[in-house]
Write a protein that holds these residues in place. Structure first.
Motif, PDB file in Angstrom:
ATOM      1  N   THR A 115       0.942  -1.201  -0.028  1.00 49.85           N
ATOM      2  CA  THR A 115      -0.020  -0.018  -0.057  1.00 49.85           C
ATOM      3  C   THR A 115       0.933   1.282   0.031  1.00 49.85           C
ATOM      4  OG1 THR A 115      -0.098  -0.137   2.512  1.00 49.85           O
ATOM      5  CG2 THR A 115      -2.056  -1.020   1.100  1.00 49.85           C
ATOM      6  N   LYS A 116       1.848   1.210   0.729  1.00 56.61           N
ATOM      7  CA  LYS A 116       2.883   2.498   0.655  1.00 56.61           C
ATOM      8  C   LYS A 116       3.382   2.810  -0.607  1.00 56.61           C
ATOM      9  CE  LYS A 116       7.123   4.052   2.900  1.00 56.61           C
ATOM     10  NZ  LYS A 116       7.905   4.271   1.783  1.00 56.61           N
ATOM     11  N   THR A 117       3.768   1.637  -1.160  1.00 58.55           N
ATOM     12  CA  THR A 117       4.337   1.854  -2.855  1.00 58.55           C
ATOM     13  C   THR A 117       3.355   2.364  -3.698  1.00 58.55           C
ATOM     14  OG1 THR A 117       5.909  -0.045  -2.548  1.00 58.55           O
ATOM     15  CG2 THR A 117       5.485   0.668  -4.780  1.00 58.55           C
ATOM     16  N   ILE A 118       2.164   1.991  -3.410  1.00 58.24           N
ATOM     17  CA  ILE A 118       1.147   2.240  -4.522  1.00 58.24           C
ATOM     18  C   ILE A 118       0.637   3.738  -3.870  1.00 58.24           C
ATOM     19  CG2 ILE A 118      -1.321   1.988  -5.083  1.00 58.24           C
ATOM     20  CD1 ILE A 118      -0.966  -1.070  -4.638  1.00 58.24           C
ATOM     21  N   SER A 119       0.288   4.116  -2.738  1.00 58.51           N
ATOM     22  CA  SER A 119      -0.335   5.404  -2.278  1.00 58.51           C
ATOM     23  C   SER A 119       0.790   6.603  -2.281  1.00 58.51           C
ATOM     24  CB  SER A 119      -1.207   5.108  -1.169  1.00 58.51           C
ATOM     25  OG  SER A 119      -2.074   4.129  -1.463  1.00 58.51           O
ATOM     26  N   VAL A 170      -0.607   6.782  -6.565  1.00 56.77           N
ATOM     27  CA  VAL A 170      -1.796   6.116  -7.174  1.00 56.77           C
ATOM     28  C   VAL A 170      -3.068   5.982  -6.425  1.00 56.77           C
ATOM     29  CG1 VAL A 170      -2.515   4.091  -8.467  1.00 56.77           C
ATOM     30  CG2 VAL A 170      -0.140   5.015  -8.831  1.00 56.77           C
ATOM     31  N   ASN A 171      -4.275   6.260  -6.663  1.00 59.46           N
ATOM     32  CA  ASN A 171      -5.315   6.064  -5.898  1.00 59.46           C
ATOM     33  C   ASN A 171      -5.916   4.440  -5.950  1.00 59.46           C
ATOM     34  OD1 ASN A 171      -5.533   8.421  -4.808  1.00 59.46           O
ATOM     35  ND2 ASN A 171      -6.636   9.193  -6.505  1.00 59.46           N
ATOM     36  N   GLN A 203      -7.584  -2.954  -7.372  1.00 57.84           N
ATOM     37  CA  GLN A 203      -8.076  -2.119  -8.391  1.00 57.84           C
ATOM     38  C   GLN A 203      -7.646  -0.903  -8.402  1.00 57.84           C
ATOM     39  OE1 GLN A 203     -12.443  -2.328  -8.569  1.00 57.84           O
ATOM     40  NE2 GLN A 203     -12.244  -3.409 -10.492  1.00 57.84           N
ATOM     41  N   VAL A 204      -6.716  -0.397  -9.208  1.00 49.29           N
ATOM     42  CA  VAL A 204      -6.100   1.067  -8.892  1.00 49.29           C
ATOM     43  C   VAL A 204      -6.386   1.974 -10.110  1.00 49.29           C
ATOM     44  CG1 VAL A 204      -4.127   0.081  -7.733  1.00 49.29           C
ATOM     45  CG2 VAL A 204      -4.110  -0.153 -10.223  1.00 49.29           C
ATOM     46  N   LEU A 219       5.786  -2.736  -7.915  1.00 53.60           N
ATOM     47  CA  LEU A 219       5.314  -3.815  -6.938  1.00 53.60           C
ATOM     48  C   LEU A 219       6.305  -5.106  -6.985  1.00 53.60           C
ATOM     49  CD1 LEU A 219       1.477  -3.454  -7.542  1.00 53.60           C
ATOM     50  CD2 LEU A 219       2.771  -2.988  -5.623  1.00 53.60           C
ATOM     51  N   LYS A 220       6.752  -5.486  -8.056  1.00 56.31           N
ATOM     52  CA  LYS A 220       7.760  -6.467  -8.221  1.00 56.31           C
ATOM     53  C   LYS A 220       8.945  -6.363  -7.580  1.00 56.31           C
ATOM     54  CE  LYS A 220       6.282  -8.358 -12.624  1.00 56.31           C
ATOM     55  NZ  LYS A 220       6.565  -8.514 -14.227  1.00 56.31           N
ATOM     56  N   SER A 221       9.458  -5.033  -7.187  1.00 57.35           N
ATOM     57  CA  SER A 221      10.750  -4.693  -6.199  1.00 57.35           C
ATOM     58  C   SER A 221      10.355  -5.067  -5.082  1.00 57.35           C
ATOM     59  CB  SER A 221      11.214  -3.407  -6.670  1.00 57.35           C
ATOM     60  OG  SER A 221      10.331  -2.615  -6.266  1.00 57.35           O
TER      61      SER A 221
END
Length: 772
Positions: free
Chosen positions: A706-710, A715-716, A734-735, A750-752
């Motif tokens: 979640t930290k990587t995405i948000s 990214v929402n 779902q992003v 995300l893969k990292s």
């Protein structure tokens, strides 16, 4: 001795009398040459048999074998196998397998030569007993199939199998000769028609290979399994065989380097030994690939190293452990892979010491340590065990105990043959389930198959009319899962027909395909009735049944196909009165959408009129004010995806990805509604993308995701769910992203993350999406 075959004539139409005479003369000469060559071949095979039997012969054994050979050759003189070869080849080869591969003696050779004369010729058991004696007649009786028609609920194969095993009470050689007979039949199976190949191969893997294993006949068991695979799945068999051959040189070099240091140590220990490497059987490699879901290249133990020691019986155990010590002094053993079958032999008499060690090249290698006596028992099974029966301390008593248990089973006379076979097979595990028809025909089906799978396997009509079944004389429902040895009698009714629920009961592709075909045919019949109802209604409403009307009706009622819509009308699931409501709604929408496009051409005209320039391409992100369009939920396109537009009947233009699961149908069936579309460079909206994240679970993992995405990528997220099982997690996300490039940046990030193994984009159905 006389070997003969029926002769025919070849007569060329229009040939002169002299020509015909020449042709007939040549035919007779060639036939005589063939007969002479066959006689020579028969004698060569017979002499080879005698050479192999020589160490076992005493007194008048050779004369008795010669007599049996003459009887068999005369009895089968007019008979030929499917391959066209003289039938006598078969009993000679069976006898040779008995002596050279199983280690049986003169009695078995005589019975093997005669094993088919009672079943296939005019000879009777009384004739055999008169000419050779009661002992030989009893063994041949055990080898002779039961003839006649069996009662309902019994099986010819089961009855014959039980009859063969009954001889365990008197003479185990019946079973050993039968295994030799089956092995030669499998070796020559290529001349049989395909249906016979599958039947015989199935019987072999179901009954005879496990029986060979139980009697300790490892070599025969392995060959029967390999031959079953060859005739049931030749592509797989050939593929593995080719790969084994391709790695032969590398394997030989590896074995040489592996055993070199061991040879020095064994020589210094003064042990008499032989070391050899052997590849695993094709069937065992295939089994490992299948069970572990790995390719050939990932099967690490493709071969085993065998150390065979020549020592007296009383020194066997200590010598094997000395050899084990030498191996593990040089190579590190896997403590979980030590198998001591010397202290406690297997039930079939198998004795050996197995360990798996790590080679200097970083590969695991299985090492088997045994004595010459143990090796002979491992390869030749019961016959070799019998040879060592007088060995001190009751060696191999486990096999005798197993035979005693089988004899005990046979004494339970109240059991049917089917019940006996079921009991006999109860401890054997197969990836397939083998069941019997009411007439005793053996049929293999995939594991977890049901009564309905079996019914469709028999015949499409039997499956379509199936209302239930009797399994072992007990009534069962359609979803009953079959077990090995079940005998199934299908119950049918002319009033029965497949329904969609049946698709939940079947596992075989044949059954699923036939059920779907039947449902489709039923729908087509219903659709014809439904069409008449709808046409009458449209006539009342003074509407022309144009293609647009049909498509509008389908969309209005939410059906994927016109057939689905019309069949539901016929079944009453859609009330014809509701078609009037469709018309009222259509009129309202038409007033609201006056001037909108109805197909690609009208779209181009409307777009040109609005933009003031000729164009046939929709720019996503720029033309929103000019043309009403939406993004298809089925594939959720984002900037960067290859896309196209589709003019719907009632929902304006839908934008789909070219890789959308519905694209094939839309592009092929409704081409006139497809329009060109591309992303405008100024597109900056947010788009939904579905992702699946898989990896190894750990504390704090979800927080890192979640930290990587948000935080890191800003990214929402629309939704997120994670589940974990046995240390493996799977998350669905779902992003909102701006473009394909933006999405790929997110996937890379995300893969990292530590523990994340795989990140993939999926469509609305959860299928892996392409193009990203």
């Amino acid at each position: 001795m006389v070997w003969d075959r029926p002769l025919g004539s070849r007569q060329k139409a229009g040939a002169s009398g002299l020509d015909r005479l020449v042709i007939i003369s040549l035919f007779w000469i060639m036939t005589e040459i063939d007969k002479e060559e066959e006689k020579k071949q028969i004698l060569r095979r017979y002499r080879r048999l005698l050479r192999h039997a020589k160490p076992f012969l005493k007194d008048d054994d050779a004369k008795l074998i010669r007599k049996a050979f003459n009887v068999a050759a005369e009895a089968h003189r007019h008979m030929r196998r499917k391959s066209g070869e003289p039938y006598i080849y078969h009993p000679i080869e069976v006898a040779d397998i008995c002596v050279s591969e199983i280690g049986l003696g003169p009695t078995s050779i005589v019975c093997a030569l005669l094993h088919d004369v009672v079943e296939d010729t005019e000879w009777t058991l009384e004739d055999i007993e008169r000419e050779f004696g009661r002992k030989y007649a009893r063994i041949i009786d055990g080898l002779t199939k039961i003839s006649g028609v069996f009662e309902q609920g019994t099986s010819a194969q089961a009855e014959n199998f039980r009859k063969m095993l009954l001889t365990l009470s008197d003479d185990v050689r019946v079973i050993l000769i039968k295994l030799a007979d089956r092995l030669h039949n499998m070796r020559t199976l290529q001349s049989m028609p395909r249906n016979k190949q599958l039947k015989i191969a199935s019987e072999t893997i179901y009954l005879y290979a496990p029986l060979a294993h139980r009697l300790g006949l490892y070599a025969i068991k392995s060959e029967l399994e390999d031959l079953h695979l060859k005739y049931s799945d030749y592509t797989t068999y050939r593929g593995i065989a080719d790969k084994i051959n391709e790695t032969k040189t590398a394997r030989a070099n590896f074995i040489r380097s592996f055993i070199k240091p061991l040879q020095k140590e064994l020589n210094d220990s003064k042990l008499n030994y032989e070391i050899k490497g052997r590849p695993k059987s094709i069937h065992s490699i295939w089994n490992k690939m299948k069970k572990q879901n790995i390719p050939f290249e990932e099967v690490y133990d493709l071969f085993a190293i065998r150390i065979i020691l020549d020592v007296p019986f009383e020194l066997e155990k200590s010598a094997c452990w000395r050899a084990y010590s030498i191996v593990t002094d040089y190579y590190s053993p896997n403590p979980d892979r030590l198998r001591d079958w010397i202290s406690t032999p297997k039930g079939n008499g198998y004795e050996s010491l197995h360990t798996t060690v790590m080679s200097r090249q970083g590969k695991w290698v299985e090492v088997q340590i045994r004595t010459r006596r143990m090796d002979e028992i491992a390869e030749k099974g019961y016959a070799a065990h019998w040879k060592y029966k007088e060995t001190p301390k009751g060696a191999n008593s486990g096999l005798e105990q197993w035979i005693s248990r089988v004899r005990g089973m046979l004494e339970q006379t109240e059991k049917t043959a089917m019940e006996f076979v079921d009991d006999f097979k109860s401890n054997l595990v197969n990836e397939e389930v083998f069941v019997f028809t009411p007439k005793g025909e053996l049929r293999p089906l995939p594991k977890h198959s049901t009564v309905l799978d079996f019914a469709f396997d028999i015949h499409t009509e039997v499956g379509a009319r199936c209302i239930g079944a009797k399994v072992n004389q007990k009534l069962v429902p359609l979803n009953y899962k079959l077990r090995n040895g079940d005998q199934i009698e299908i119950i049918t009714s002319v009033k029965q027909k497949p329904n969609e629920g049946w698709l939940n009961y079947v596992v075989t592709s044949k059954a699923r395909h036939k059920i779907k075909d039947s449902l489709h045919e039923e729908k087509k019949r219903l659709a014809s009735d439904g069409k008449e109802i709808v046409l009458r209604k449209l006539k009342q409403m003074k509407l022309e049944p144009t293609n647009e009307i049909w498509v509008s009706l389908r969309d209005h009622f939410g059906e994927k196909t016109q057939t689905d819509f019309l069949s539901k009308v016929a079944l009453g699931k859609i009330d014809p009165k509701d078609i009037k409501k469709f018309q009222e709604r259509r009129e309202r929408v038409t007033k609201k959408r006056t001037g909108r496009a109805s197909d690609a051409k009208s779209f181009e005209k409307a777009l040109t009129k609005e933009k003031g320039e000729k164009t046939n391409e929709l720019l996503i992100g720029e033309d929103m004010d000019v043309v009403d369009y939406n993004f298809a939920k089925c594939c959720q396109p984002i900037p960067g995806d290859d896309i196209f537009g589709f003019v719907t009947v009632s929902e304006g233009i839908k934008i789909h990805r070219t890789s959308c699961p519905n694209a094939v149908e839309l592009l092929s069936n409704h081409g006139h509604r497809v329009i060109k579309a591309r992303w405008a460079s100024a597109a900056s909206n947010d788009f939904v993308a579905d992702l699946v994240v898989i990896g190894t679970d750990r504390v704090g993992l979800i927080n890192d995701v979640t930290k990587t995405i948000s935080e890191d990528l800003q990214v929402n997220m629309r939704s997120m769910s994670f589940s974990s099982d046995s240390g493996i997690f799977e998350g669905s996300l779902q992003v909102y992203v701006h473009s394909l490039k933006h999405l790929n940046t997110l996937i890379k990030a995300l893969k990292s993350i530590q523990g994340v193994i795989k990140v993939k984009r999926v469509d609305s159905k959860g299928n892996m999406a392409t193009g990203s």
